[in-house]
Design a protein around this motif. Structure first.
Motif: not given
Length: 191
Positions: A118-146
């Motif tokens: 589980e600890k390995v899976r959680q670390a991977y999930q955190a990596c995935f979530d961070t990348l998604v959040e980073r891209l979402a922040t950029i897209l939000k600044k560009r006015g993307n609706p979703e």
């Protein structure tokens, strides 16, 4: 004479850098503590002064890799430029040439995502979530609706593309990566 706090932090950093490089290139199961400590040019005693076991090191190493990977960096100089997302996609899909000092874990750790520990899976999930959040922040600044949905779709495309590219022969690999790059960048431009 006891070690200074600065020395302890430097020791921890050396272990994390070595572990991140090895885990990102080989995955959790194919890396030993001996290999990590040899790469860090340190003893096992130094390891146990900082980590309770391989799983706790993996978690810390993935957090370290995520925080230092090219896609997690907050570059104010390019944040508003149209080319920023294209550069991000280009860099991610250039997995054979990625920054060896700061590896990007997601493209290398596809097998660790379904790990039994589980600890390995959680670390991977955190990596995935961070990348998604980073891209979402950029897209939000560009006015993307979703922005969250598009960011998640993009990360899945990037990880899947690199995973498949690593398993096909070299002559086909470059064309495959080029087509995927065009599709992903086109989708982001339409957003």
């Amino acid at each position: 004479m006891p070690y200074t706090q600065q020395h302890k932090e430097q020791t921890r950093q050396r272990i994390l850098v070595a572990a991140a490089k090895l885990f990102c290139s080989r995955g959790f199961d194919r890396v030993t503590l001996t290999q990590i400590m040899q790469k860090a040019n340190m003893t096992h005693g130094a390891f146990y002064a900082h980590f309770s076991g391989k799983s706790s090191l993996y978690e810390a190493a993935m957090q370290f890799a995520v925080s230092h990977a090219f896609w997690a960096r907050d570059d104010k100089r390019t944040e508003g430029k149209e080319t920023h997302l294209k550069a991000l996609v280009t860099r991610y899909l250039s997995w054979s040439k990625t920054d060896q000092d700061h590896p990007s874990p997601l493209e290398f750790l596809v097998t660790d995502a379904a790990h039994k520990e589980e600890k390995v899976r959680q670390a991977y999930q955190a990596c995935f979530d961070t990348l998604v959040e980073r891209l979402a922040t950029i897209l939000k600044k560009r006015g993307n609706p979703e922005p969250e949905a598009l960011a998640e779709e993009t990360v899945v495309s990037l990880v899947g593309t690199v995973s498949i590219a690593r398993s096909i022969s070299q002559p086909l690999q470059n064309d495959f990566l080029k087509r995927a790059h065009e599709r992903i960048v086109s989708r982001l431009k339409m957003a």
